[in-house]
Design a protein around this motif. Structure first.
Motif, PDB file in Angstrom:
ATOM      1  N   ILE A  61       0.868  -1.174   0.000  1.00 27.10           N
ATOM      2  CA  ILE A  61       0.000   0.000   0.000  1.00 27.10           C
ATOM      3  C   ILE A  61       0.908   1.229   0.000  1.00 27.10           C
ATOM      4  CG2 ILE A  61      -0.225  -0.030   2.512  1.00 27.10           C
ATOM      5  CD1 ILE A  61      -3.087   1.026   2.124  1.00 27.10           C
ATOM      6  N   ALA A  62       0.506   2.251  -0.756  1.00 28.40           N
ATOM      7  CA  ALA A  62       1.295   3.480  -0.826  1.00 28.40           C
ATOM      8  C   ALA A  62       0.384   4.679  -0.635  1.00 28.40           C
ATOM      9  CB  ALA A  62       2.008   3.564  -2.170  1.00 28.40           C
ATOM     10  N   PHE A  63       0.902   5.688   0.028  1.00 25.50           N
ATOM     11  CA  PHE A  63       0.199   6.947   0.241  1.00 25.50           C
ATOM     12  C   PHE A  63       0.983   8.028  -0.488  1.00 25.50           C
ATOM     13  CE2 PHE A  63      -0.743   4.222   3.779  1.00 25.50           C
ATOM     14  CZ  PHE A  63      -2.077   4.466   4.086  1.00 25.50           C
ATOM     15  N   LYS A  64       0.382   8.683  -1.462  1.00 28.11           N
ATOM     16  CA  LYS A  64       1.031   9.751  -2.226  1.00 28.11           C
ATOM     17  C   LYS A  64       0.267  11.040  -1.968  1.00 28.11           C
ATOM     18  CE  LYS A  64       3.407  11.833  -5.463  1.00 28.11           C
ATOM     19  NZ  LYS A  64       4.459  12.669  -4.996  1.00 28.11           N
ATOM     20  N   PHE A  65       0.919  11.988  -1.314  1.00 28.56           N
ATOM     21  CA  PHE A  65       0.294  13.259  -0.986  1.00 28.56           C
ATOM     22  C   PHE A  65       0.559  14.267  -2.091  1.00 28.56           C
ATOM     23  CE2 PHE A  65       1.047  10.992   2.918  1.00 28.56           C
ATOM     24  CZ  PHE A  65      -0.147  11.142   3.601  1.00 28.56           C
ATOM     25  N   HIS A  66      -0.446  15.061  -2.407  1.00 28.50           N
ATOM     26  CA  HIS A  66      -0.312  16.066  -3.451  1.00 28.50           C
ATOM     27  C   HIS A  66       0.541  17.234  -2.968  1.00 28.50           C
ATOM     28  CE1 HIS A  66      -1.300  18.552  -6.892  1.00 28.50           C
ATOM     29  NE2 HIS A  66      -1.629  19.514  -6.059  1.00 28.50           N
ATOM     30  N   GLY A  67       0.265  17.717  -1.760  1.00 34.06           N
ATOM     31  CA  GLY A  67       0.970  18.872  -1.220  1.00 34.06           C
ATOM     32  C   GLY A  67       2.259  18.487  -0.521  1.00 34.06           C
ATOM     33  N   GLY A  68       3.114  19.471  -0.348  1.00 32.98           N
ATOM     34  CA  GLY A  68       4.404  19.238   0.287  1.00 32.98           C
ATOM     35  C   GLY A  68       4.390  19.402   1.797  1.00 32.98           C
ATOM     36  N   ARG A  69       3.330  20.001   2.345  1.00 26.33           N
ATOM     37  CA  ARG A  69       3.256  20.223   3.788  1.00 26.33           C
ATOM     38  C   ARG A  69       2.314  19.218   4.432  1.00 26.33           C
ATOM     39  NH1 ARG A  69       1.628  25.764   5.549  1.00 26.33           N
ATOM     40  NH2 ARG A  69       2.378  24.899   7.492  1.00 26.33           N
ATOM     41  N   SER A  70       2.698  18.738   5.600  1.00 27.70           N
ATOM     42  CA  SER A  70       1.828  17.827   6.363  1.00 27.70           C
ATOM     43  C   SER A  70       0.726  18.636   7.036  1.00 27.70           C
ATOM     44  CB  SER A  70       2.626  17.093   7.437  1.00 27.70           C
ATOM     45  OG  SER A  70       3.603  16.284   6.847  1.00 27.70           O
ATOM     46  N   PRO A  71      -0.521  18.196   6.908  1.00 24.21           N
ATOM     47  CA  PRO A  71      -1.605  18.920   7.580  1.00 24.21           C
ATOM     48  C   PRO A  71      -1.568  18.677   9.083  1.00 24.21           C
ATOM     49  CG  PRO A  71      -2.457  16.958   6.516  1.00 24.21           C
ATOM     50  CD  PRO A  71      -1.009  17.053   6.144  1.00 24.21           C
ATOM     51  N   SER A  72      -2.208  19.573   9.838  1.00 24.29           N
ATOM     52  CA  SER A  72      -2.337  19.333  11.269  1.00 24.29           C
ATOM     53  C   SER A  72      -3.266  18.129  11.453  1.00 24.29           C
ATOM     54  CB  SER A  72      -2.900  20.570  11.984  1.00 24.29           C
ATOM     55  OG  SER A  72      -4.174  20.874  11.483  1.00 24.29           O
ATOM     56  N   ILE A  73      -3.052  17.425  12.536  1.00 18.54           N
ATOM     57  CA  ILE A  73      -3.804  16.196  12.791  1.00 18.54           C
ATOM     58  C   ILE A  73      -4.846  16.444  13.873  1.00 18.54           C
ATOM     59  CG2 ILE A  73      -3.602  13.811  13.631  1.00 18.54           C
ATOM     60  CD1 ILE A  73      -2.488  14.307  10.781  1.00 18.54           C
ATOM     61  N   ASN A  74      -6.058  15.998  13.601  1.00 25.36           N
ATOM     62  CA  ASN A  74      -7.166  16.107  14.536  1.00 25.36           C
ATOM     63  C   ASN A  74      -7.200  14.823  15.369  1.00 25.36           C
ATOM     64  OD1 ASN A  74      -9.707  15.988  15.774  1.00 25.36           O
ATOM     65  ND2 ASN A  74     -10.742  16.992  14.073  1.00 25.36           N
ATOM     66  N   ARG A  75      -6.792  14.917  16.618  1.00 24.31           N
ATOM     67  CA  ARG A  75      -6.702  13.744  17.495  1.00 24.31           C
ATOM     68  C   ARG A  75      -8.069  13.058  17.651  1.00 24.31           C
ATOM     69  NH1 ARG A  75      -3.573   9.976  18.394  1.00 24.31           N
ATOM     70  NH2 ARG A  75      -1.917  11.497  18.447  1.00 24.31           N
ATOM     71  N   ALA A  76      -9.150  13.839  17.682  1.00 23.63           N
ATOM     72  CA  ALA A  76     -10.488  13.245  17.815  1.00 23.63           C
ATOM     73  C   ALA A  76     -10.812  12.380  16.595  1.00 23.63           C
ATOM     74  CB  ALA A  76     -11.540  14.344  17.989  1.00 23.63           C
ATOM     75  N   GLU A  98     -15.344  17.951  14.700  1.00 26.53           N
ATOM     76  CA  GLU A  98     -14.708  19.194  15.118  1.00 26.53           C
ATOM     77  C   GLU A  98     -13.665  18.885  16.170  1.00 26.53           C
ATOM     78  OE1 GLU A  98     -17.075  22.553  16.127  1.00 26.53           O
ATOM     79  OE2 GLU A  98     -18.642  21.970  14.726  1.00 26.53           O
ATOM     80  N   MET A  99     -12.580  19.656  16.135  1.00 29.93           N
ATOM     81  CA  MET A  99     -11.537  19.473  17.136  1.00 29.93           C
ATOM     82  C   MET A  99     -11.988  20.102  18.450  1.00 29.93           C
ATOM     83  SD  MET A  99      -7.828  19.979  15.384  1.00 29.93           S
ATOM     84  CE  MET A  99      -8.126  21.100  14.043  1.00 29.93           C
ATOM     85  N   PRO A 100     -11.881  19.362  19.554  1.00 29.07           N
ATOM     86  CA  PRO A 100     -12.197  19.964  20.850  1.00 29.07           C
ATOM     87  C   PRO A 100     -11.286  21.166  21.098  1.00 29.07           C
ATOM     88  CG  PRO A 100     -11.965  17.582  21.049  1.00 29.07           C
ATOM     89  CD  PRO A 100     -11.522  17.969  19.666  1.00 29.07           C
ATOM     90  N   ALA A 101     -11.829  22.220  21.662  1.00 30.06           N
ATOM     91  CA  ALA A 101     -11.070  23.458  21.861  1.00 30.06           C
ATOM     92  C   ALA A 101      -9.844  23.252  22.745  1.00 30.06           C
ATOM     93  CB  ALA A 101     -11.978  24.528  22.463  1.00 30.06           C
ATOM     94  N   HIS A 102      -9.925  22.348  23.711  1.00 31.03           N
ATOM     95  CA  HIS A 102      -8.825  22.180  24.659  1.00 31.03           C
ATOM     96  C   HIS A 102      -7.664  21.359  24.104  1.00 31.03           C
ATOM     97  CE1 HIS A 102     -11.240  18.560  25.272  1.00 31.03           C
ATOM     98  NE2 HIS A 102     -10.147  17.994  25.727  1.00 31.03           N
TER      99      HIS A 102
END
Length: 110
Positions: A61-76, A98-102
């Motif tokens: 399996i391969a993951f090919k990202f279009h953009g060069g920057r890693s997005p922020s990750i939503n822990r939820a 939605e990401m919890p505010a805390h």
């Protein structure tokens, strides 16, 4: 749009943000040697059905990202996807909560 390539025979488009979250969840499961189903609702242009694939540590399996920057990750979202992946139905792609505010986001550098 990023691309997930499965067994060198199937290429599926996902936006980079979704793909980054899938990358973390799928990677965690496969690192532990766990096999599981991964399912998603197809794009209306592809027939508007559902697709399900069997993920196993021995299937490439391969993951090919279009953009060069890693997005922020939503822990939820990671937690919800991992809970799904650990169920009998396997990993089901779901909308990002939605990401919890805390907690905010987590930066992941690959």
């Amino acid at each position: 749009m990023g691309k997930l390539t499965y067994d060198s025979t199937m290429v599926v488009d996902f936006d980079d943000r979704t793909l980054a979250h899938l990358h973390l969840v799928v990677g965690a499961k496969l690192r532990r040697g766990e096999a599981f189903f991964f399912s998603w609702k197809d794009d209306p242009g592809a027939g508007d059905g559902r697709t399900s694939i069997w993920l196993h540590p021995m299937i490439p399996i391969a993951f090919k990202f279009h953009g060069g920057r890693s997005p922020s990750i939503n822990r939820a979202w990671i937690d919800a996807l991992m809970l799904s992946a650990n169920s009998a139905q396997g990993l089901q792609l779901m909308p990002e909560p939605e990401m919890p505010a805390h907690t905010g986001s987590v930066e992941v550098h690959e």
